[in-house]
Design a protein around this motif. Structure first.
Motif, PDB file in Angstrom:
ATOM      1  N   UNK A   1       7.625 -41.979  28.783  1.00 27.41           N
ATOM      2  CA  UNK A   1       8.708 -41.122  28.353  1.00 27.41           C
ATOM      3  C   UNK A   1       9.661 -41.961  27.508  1.00 27.41           C
ATOM      4  N   UNK A   2      10.198 -41.364  26.464  1.00 21.28           N
ATOM      5  CA  UNK A   2      11.130 -42.096  25.610  1.00 21.28           C
ATOM      6  C   UNK A   2      12.544 -41.532  25.753  1.00 21.28           C
ATOM      7  N   UNK A   3      13.511 -42.363  25.455  1.00 20.81           N
ATOM      8  CA  UNK A   3      14.923 -41.998  25.531  1.00 20.81           C
ATOM      9  C   UNK A   3      15.194 -40.861  24.545  1.00 20.81           C
ATOM     10  N   UNK A   4      15.851 -39.785  24.984  1.00 23.47           N
ATOM     11  CA  UNK A   4      16.124 -38.664  24.078  1.00 23.47           C
ATOM     12  C   UNK A   4      17.153 -38.988  22.989  1.00 23.47           C
ATOM     13  N   UNK A   5      17.876 -40.089  23.128  1.00 27.62           N
ATOM     14  CA  UNK A   5      18.894 -40.459  22.145  1.00 27.62           C
ATOM     15  C   UNK A   5      18.322 -41.387  21.080  1.00 27.62           C
TER      16      UNK A   5
ATOM     17  N   UNK B   1      16.523 -47.263  35.903  1.00 26.40           N
ATOM     18  CA  UNK B   1      17.915 -47.234  36.377  1.00 26.40           C
ATOM     19  C   UNK B   1      18.721 -46.141  35.673  1.00 26.40           C
ATOM     20  N   UNK B   2      18.398 -45.840  34.412  1.00 24.97           N
ATOM     21  CA  UNK B   2      19.167 -44.878  33.624  1.00 24.97           C
ATOM     22  C   UNK B   2      18.346 -43.649  33.231  1.00 24.97           C
ATOM     23  N   UNK B   3      17.203 -43.472  33.839  1.00 24.59           N
ATOM     24  CA  UNK B   3      16.291 -42.410  33.470  1.00 24.59           C
ATOM     25  C   UNK B   3      16.984 -41.082  33.303  1.00 24.59           C
TER      26      UNK B   3
ATOM     27  N   UNK C   1      22.824 -47.465  29.641  1.00 22.10           N
ATOM     28  CA  UNK C   1      24.084 -46.777  29.950  1.00 22.10           C
ATOM     29  C   UNK C   1      24.701 -46.232  28.662  1.00 22.10           C
ATOM     30  N   UNK C   2      24.557 -46.984  27.580  1.00 19.96           N
ATOM     31  CA  UNK C   2      25.108 -46.572  26.282  1.00 19.96           C
ATOM     32  C   UNK C   2      24.532 -45.228  25.854  1.00 19.96           C
ATOM     33  N   UNK C   3      23.212 -45.085  25.918  1.00 19.76           N
ATOM     34  CA  UNK C   3      22.595 -43.819  25.515  1.00 19.76           C
ATOM     35  C   UNK C   3      22.972 -42.686  26.460  1.00 19.76           C
ATOM     36  N   UNK C   4      23.114 -42.982  27.752  1.00 23.24           N
ATOM     37  CA  UNK C   4      23.557 -41.969  28.703  1.00 23.24           C
ATOM     38  C   UNK C   4      24.973 -41.501  28.355  1.00 23.24           C
ATOM     39  N   UNK C   5      25.838 -42.426  27.978  1.00 20.19           N
ATOM     40  CA  UNK C   5      27.208 -42.074  27.602  1.00 20.19           C
ATOM     41  C   UNK C   5      27.254 -41.285  26.295  1.00 20.19           C
TER      42      UNK C   5
ATOM     43  N   UNK D   1      27.498 -33.525  25.206  1.00 23.34           N
ATOM     44  CA  UNK D   1      27.698 -32.356  26.063  1.00 23.34           C
ATOM     45  C   UNK D   1      29.178 -31.959  26.086  1.00 23.34           C
ATOM     46  N   UNK D   2      30.052 -32.940  26.243  1.00 24.11           N
ATOM     47  CA  UNK D   2      31.475 -32.650  26.361  1.00 24.11           C
ATOM     48  C   UNK D   2      32.062 -32.082  25.073  1.00 24.11           C
ATOM     49  N   UNK D   3      31.524 -32.487  23.916  1.00 23.09           N
ATOM     50  CA  UNK D   3      32.001 -31.962  22.635  1.00 23.09           C
ATOM     51  C   UNK D   3      31.384 -30.621  22.296  1.00 23.09           C
ATOM     52  N   UNK D   4      30.400 -30.184  23.067  1.00 16.86           N
ATOM     53  CA  UNK D   4      29.751 -28.909  22.799  1.00 16.86           C
ATOM     54  C   UNK D   4      28.678 -28.990  21.729  1.00 16.86           C
ATOM     55  N   UNK D   5      28.122 -30.170  21.519  1.00 17.07           N
ATOM     56  CA  UNK D   5      27.088 -30.337  20.502  1.00 17.07           C
ATOM     57  C   UNK D   5      25.776 -29.657  20.880  1.00 17.07           C
ATOM     58  N   UNK D   6      25.544 -29.476  22.163  1.00 13.19           N
ATOM     59  CA  UNK D   6      24.315 -28.822  22.611  1.00 13.19           C
ATOM     60  C   UNK D   6      24.604 -27.341  22.810  1.00 13.19           C
ATOM     61  N   UNK D   7      24.010 -26.525  21.961  1.00 18.57           N
ATOM     62  CA  UNK D   7      24.241 -25.081  22.022  1.00 18.57           C
ATOM     63  C   UNK D   7      22.901 -24.372  21.935  1.00 18.57           C
ATOM     64  N   UNK D   8      22.736 -23.352  22.736  1.00 19.75           N
ATOM     65  CA  UNK D   8      21.534 -22.535  22.657  1.00 19.75           C
ATOM     66  C   UNK D   8      21.780 -21.477  21.590  1.00 19.75           C
ATOM     67  N   UNK D   9      20.957 -21.455  20.538  1.00 20.89           N
ATOM     68  CA  UNK D   9      21.184 -20.485  19.470  1.00 20.89           C
ATOM     69  C   UNK D   9      20.986 -19.060  19.962  1.00 20.89           C
TER      70      UNK D   9
END
Length: 56
Positions: free
Chosen positions: A1-5, A13-15, A20-24, A30-38
């Motif tokens: 599996x590859x990192x989604x970022x 540890x960060x799966x 940690x950087x990519x998790x952040x 998510x917090x900015x609302x970049x992920x939206x279901x069309x």
């Protein structure tokens, strides 16, 4: 599996992320609302009356 970022191999540890950087980065998206279901925009319910409207 590859990192989604960044597409690097994941670290257990960060799966599902590689660090940690990519998790952040993902959390920030998510917090900015970049992920939206069309989909079609829905009409909102009537808003709650404001202070001036409640007195009428």
């Amino acid at each position: 599996m590859s990192c989604p970022v960044c597409q690097k191999d994941t670290d257990p540890k960060y799966r599902p992320f590689c660090s940690r950087r990519c998790a952040d980065i993902d959390l920030g998206r998510w917090l900015k609302g970049s992920y939206v279901i069309p989909g079609a925009a829905q009409e909102e319910d009537d808003p709650a009356p404001g202070p001036d409207e409640a007195r009428h």
